[in-house]
Motif scaffolding. Structure first.
Motif, PDB file in Angstrom:
ATOM      1  N   LEU A  41       0.828  -1.203   0.000  1.00  0.00           N
ATOM      2  CA  LEU A  41       0.000   0.000   0.000  1.00  0.00           C
ATOM      3  C   LEU A  41       0.868   1.261   0.000  1.00  0.00           C
ATOM      4  O   LEU A  41       0.545   2.245  -0.678  1.00  0.00           O
ATOM      5  N   VAL A  42       1.964   1.231   0.739  1.00  0.00           N
ATOM      6  CA  VAL A  42       2.888   2.371   0.735  1.00  0.00           C
ATOM      7  C   VAL A  42       3.546   2.519  -0.628  1.00  0.00           C
ATOM      8  O   VAL A  42       3.666   3.631  -1.170  1.00  0.00           O
ATOM      9  N   LEU A  43       3.955   1.405  -1.217  1.00  0.00           N
ATOM     10  CA  LEU A  43       4.610   1.448  -2.526  1.00  0.00           C
ATOM     11  C   LEU A  43       3.643   1.859  -3.633  1.00  0.00           C
ATOM     12  O   LEU A  43       4.062   2.440  -4.634  1.00  0.00           O
ATOM     13  N   ALA A  44       2.363   1.550  -3.462  1.00  0.00           N
ATOM     14  CA  ALA A  44       1.378   2.020  -4.442  1.00  0.00           C
ATOM     15  C   ALA A  44       1.366   3.543  -4.480  1.00  0.00           C
ATOM     16  O   ALA A  44       1.230   4.154  -5.546  1.00  0.00           O
ATOM     17  N   GLY A  45       1.518   4.155  -3.306  1.00  0.00           N
ATOM     18  CA  GLY A  45       1.568   5.608  -3.259  1.00  0.00           C
ATOM     19  C   GLY A  45       2.864   6.181  -3.782  1.00  0.00           C
ATOM     20  O   GLY A  45       2.859   7.181  -4.511  1.00  0.00           O
ATOM     21  N   ARG A  46       3.973   5.546  -3.438  1.00  0.00           N
ATOM     22  CA  ARG A  46       5.259   6.092  -3.853  1.00  0.00           C
ATOM     23  C   ARG A  46       5.613   5.699  -5.285  1.00  0.00           C
ATOM     24  O   ARG A  46       5.894   6.547  -6.130  1.00  0.00           O
ATOM     25  N   VAL A  47       5.611   4.395  -5.568  1.00  0.00           N
ATOM     26  CA  VAL A  47       6.048   3.894  -6.869  1.00  0.00           C
ATOM     27  C   VAL A  47       4.939   4.040  -7.917  1.00  0.00           C
ATOM     28  O   VAL A  47       5.172   4.479  -9.041  1.00  0.00           O
ATOM     29  N   GLY A  48       3.709   3.636  -7.538  1.00  0.00           N
ATOM     30  CA  GLY A  48       2.621   3.650  -8.508  1.00  0.00           C
ATOM     31  C   GLY A  48       2.303   5.035  -9.030  1.00  0.00           C
ATOM     32  O   GLY A  48       2.109   5.230 -10.234  1.00  0.00           O
ATOM     33  N   SER A  49       2.258   6.009  -8.141  1.00  0.00           N
ATOM     34  CA  SER A  49       1.972   7.373  -8.589  1.00  0.00           C
ATOM     35  C   SER A  49       3.078   7.888  -9.510  1.00  0.00           C
ATOM     36  O   SER A  49       2.811   8.630 -10.464  1.00  0.00           O
ATOM     37  N   ASN A  50       4.312   7.479  -9.241  1.00  0.00           N
ATOM     38  CA  ASN A  50       5.435   7.873 -10.098  1.00  0.00           C
ATOM     39  C   ASN A  50       5.278   7.267 -11.496  1.00  0.00           C
ATOM     40  O   ASN A  50       5.485   7.948 -12.508  1.00  0.00           O
ATOM     41  N   PHE A  51       4.903   5.973 -11.551  1.00  0.00           N
ATOM     42  CA  PHE A  51       4.693   5.326 -12.846  1.00  0.00           C
ATOM     43  C   PHE A  51       3.598   6.037 -13.640  1.00  0.00           C
ATOM     44  O   PHE A  51       3.753   6.335 -14.826  1.00  0.00           O
ATOM     45  N   ALA A  52       2.457   6.260 -12.995  1.00  0.00           N
ATOM     46  CA  ALA A  52       1.314   6.862 -13.685  1.00  0.00           C
ATOM     47  C   ALA A  52       1.625   8.274 -14.153  1.00  0.00           C
ATOM     48  O   ALA A  52       1.307   8.644 -15.301  1.00  0.00           O
ATOM     49  N   SER A  53       2.238   9.067 -13.307  1.00  0.00           N
ATOM     50  CA  SER A  53       2.525  10.459 -13.686  1.00  0.00           C
ATOM     51  C   SER A  53       3.602  10.530 -14.763  1.00  0.00           C
ATOM     52  O   SER A  53       3.521  11.363 -15.679  1.00  0.00           O
ATOM     53  N   GLN A  54       4.585   9.642 -14.694  1.00  0.00           N
ATOM     54  CA  GLN A  54       5.650   9.645 -15.701  1.00  0.00           C
ATOM     55  C   GLN A  54       5.101   9.299 -17.079  1.00  0.00           C
ATOM     56  O   GLN A  54       5.343  10.014 -18.057  1.00  0.00           O
ATOM     57  N   ILE A  55       4.335   8.212 -17.155  1.00  0.00           N
ATOM     58  CA  ILE A  55       3.780   7.802 -18.446  1.00  0.00           C
ATOM     59  C   ILE A  55       2.706   8.783 -18.894  1.00  0.00           C
ATOM     60  O   ILE A  55       2.589   9.102 -20.088  1.00  0.00           O
ATOM     61  N   GLY A  56       1.891   9.274 -17.947  1.00  0.00           N
ATOM     62  CA  GLY A  56       0.862  10.243 -18.300  1.00  0.00           C
ATOM     63  C   GLY A  56       1.448  11.526 -18.867  1.00  0.00           C
ATOM     64  O   GLY A  56       0.915  12.092 -19.833  1.00  0.00           O
ATOM     65  N   THR A  57       2.553  11.997 -18.303  1.00  0.00           N
ATOM     66  CA  THR A  57       3.210  13.191 -18.820  1.00  0.00           C
ATOM     67  C   THR A  57       3.732  12.964 -20.234  1.00  0.00           C
ATOM     68  O   THR A  57       3.616  13.834 -21.104  1.00  0.00           O
ATOM     69  N   MET A  58       4.288  11.787 -20.470  1.00  0.00           N
ATOM     70  CA  MET A  58       4.767  11.458 -21.812  1.00  0.00           C
ATOM     71  C   MET A  58       3.610  11.386 -22.805  1.00  0.00           C
ATOM     72  O   MET A  58       3.757  11.746 -23.964  1.00  0.00           O
ATOM     73  N   ARG A  59       2.439  10.948 -22.340  1.00  0.00           N
ATOM     74  CA  ARG A  59       1.275  10.877 -23.231  1.00  0.00           C
ATOM     75  C   ARG A  59       0.777  12.266 -23.607  1.00  0.00           C
ATOM     76  O   ARG A  59       0.555  12.554 -24.789  1.00  0.00           O
ATOM     77  N   VAL A  60       0.597  13.149 -22.614  1.00  0.00           N
ATOM     78  CA  VAL A  60       0.022  14.464 -22.913  1.00  0.00           C
ATOM     79  C   VAL A  60       1.017  15.375 -23.640  1.00  0.00           C
ATOM     80  O   VAL A  60       0.609  16.331 -24.303  1.00  0.00           O
ATOM     81  N   THR A  61       2.315  15.099 -23.526  1.00  0.00           N
ATOM     82  CA  THR A  61       3.310  15.875 -24.270  1.00  0.00           C
ATOM     83  C   THR A  61       3.667  15.215 -25.597  1.00  0.00           C
ATOM     84  O   THR A  61       4.637  15.627 -26.248  1.00  0.00           O
ATOM     85  N   GLU A  62       2.922  14.182 -25.981  1.00  0.00           N
ATOM     86  CA  GLU A  62       3.028  13.502 -27.278  1.00  0.00           C
ATOM     87  C   GLU A  62       4.351  12.768 -27.471  1.00  0.00           C
ATOM     88  O   GLU A  62       4.727  12.458 -28.611  1.00  0.00           O
ATOM     89  N   GLN A  63       5.058  12.477 -26.381  1.00  0.00           N
ATOM     90  CA  GLN A  63       6.287  11.692 -26.510  1.00  0.00           C
ATOM     91  C   GLN A  63       5.978  10.242 -26.878  1.00  0.00           C
ATOM     92  O   GLN A  63       6.738   9.612 -27.617  1.00  0.00           O
ATOM     93  N   ILE A  64       4.872   9.712 -26.365  1.00  0.00           N
ATOM     94  CA  ILE A  64       4.491   8.340 -26.714  1.00  0.00           C
ATOM     95  C   ILE A  64       4.116   8.259 -28.193  1.00  0.00           C
ATOM     96  O   ILE A  64       4.477   7.296 -28.890  1.00  0.00           O
ATOM     97  N   ASP A  65       3.417   9.275 -28.702  1.00  0.00           N
ATOM     98  CA  ASP A  65       3.087   9.310 -30.123  1.00  0.00           C
ATOM     99  C   ASP A  65       4.363   9.326 -30.965  1.00  0.00           C
ATOM    100  O   ASP A  65       4.439   8.674 -32.022  1.00  0.00           O
ATOM    101  N   ALA A  66       5.363  10.059 -30.514  1.00  0.00           N
ATOM    102  CA  ALA A  66       6.629  10.122 -31.250  1.00  0.00           C
ATOM    103  C   ALA A  66       7.314   8.752 -31.268  1.00  0.00           C
ATOM    104  O   ALA A  66       7.874   8.337 -32.305  1.00  0.00           O
ATOM    105  N   LEU A  67       7.272   8.023 -30.137  1.00  0.00           N
ATOM    106  CA  LEU A  67       7.857   6.678 -30.100  1.00  0.00           C
ATOM    107  C   LEU A  67       7.161   5.756 -31.086  1.00  0.00           C
ATOM    108  O   LEU A  67       7.817   4.982 -31.805  1.00  0.00           O
ATOM    109  N   GLU A  68       5.831   5.829 -31.122  1.00  0.00           N
ATOM    110  CA  GLU A  68       5.074   4.963 -32.030  1.00  0.00           C
ATOM    111  C   GLU A  68       5.334   5.307 -33.490  1.00  0.00           C
ATOM    112  O   GLU A  68       5.395   4.418 -34.343  1.00  0.00           O
TER     113      GLU A  68
END
Length: 243
Positions: A92-119
């Motif tokens: 539960l602690v790691l969901a807050g620390r690690v999970g939020s980091n995963f979601a925000s990192q990938i989410g930021t790449m999505r909204v800044t179109e970095q994922i589109d560039a990779l594809e």
């Protein structure tokens, strides 16, 4: 709901397709393992020691009857740490620390179109971004749980020395009494499943983020909430099946 489940399963399938260049993926896995394992070691250590100490003191308080040997407090504290506190609270602690980091990192790449560039460049974005996170989580979280168990039991011993509620000799006698290796297996199975749930659910929330910075924060929050709910559900199922 079924549409979301289908997208989740499809994303997992894409995440574990054969990588285009294994060396690049290996570097990402190593980086994520350091982030998940070393980065979380401090908070897991602090929580484990204090929970182990508090559990031992509370058990000693409940066992105030002269008919009950005080050494039983060590056994109860040991089994509680192994079966529930270390794997579940750590997750539960790691969901807050690690999970939020995963979601925000990938989410930021999505909204800044970095994922589109990779594809566009022909890179399998789910494989490059998500599979290293899942592999790192299912590898490092069980190791963190083992460390948490050891520190939780140590915290109980420290509580005995400091408070004197139980003599350290009685505590150690209880810790060594009637140990069942099945409890360690249950804890490791829980840690493996919890690690997979944290990484996959939070990565899913981040990958399908749309909008801007506000939506990235919402995706991180949803990832943590959904991860915690599924961790508790999986905890119940695994406990019912294995014990």
């Amino acid at each position: 709901m079924f549409e979301s489940l289908g997208k989740y399963i499809l994303l997992l399938r894409l995440s574990f397709k054969k990588p285009e260049k294994s060396s690049v993926y290996w570097k990402e896995i190593m980086r994520e393992m350091v982030s998940v394992g070393v980065g979380s070691l401090g908070i897991i250590s602090i929580i484990s020691i204090f929970i182990g100490a508090a559990t031992t003191i509370q058990v000693a308080f409940q066992l105030s009857s002269p008919l009950v040997p005080l050494s039983i407090a060590g056994k109860i504290s040991r089994d509680s740490n192994i079966l529930e506190f270390s794997p579940t609270i750590s997750a539960l602690v790691l969901a807050g620390r690690v999970g939020s980091n995963f979601a925000s990192q990938i989410g930021t790449m999505r909204v800044t179109e970095q994922i589109d560039a990779l594809e566009i460049m022909g890179v399998n974005a789910p494989g490059y971004l998500i599979s290293p996170k899942i592999i790192a989580s299912i590898t490092m979280i069980p190791l963190l749980v083992i460390i948490s168990i050891a520190l939780g039991i140590t915290g109980g011993y420290i509580a005995c020395v400091v408070t004197g509620s139980i003599s350290p000799a009685d505590y150690l006698m209880g810790v060594n009494d009637g140990f069942d290796p099945l409890t360690i297996k249950v804890a490791l199975v829980k840690a493996f499943v919890f690690g997979f749930l944290i990484a996959s659910i939070c990565s899913y929330q981040g990958f399908y983020t749309s909008g801007g910075a506000l939506e990235v924060g919402q995706s991180a929050t949803q990832g943590v909430v959904f991860s915690c709910v599924w961790i508790l559900f999986a905890d119940l199922i695994i406990t019912s099946l294995m014990l």
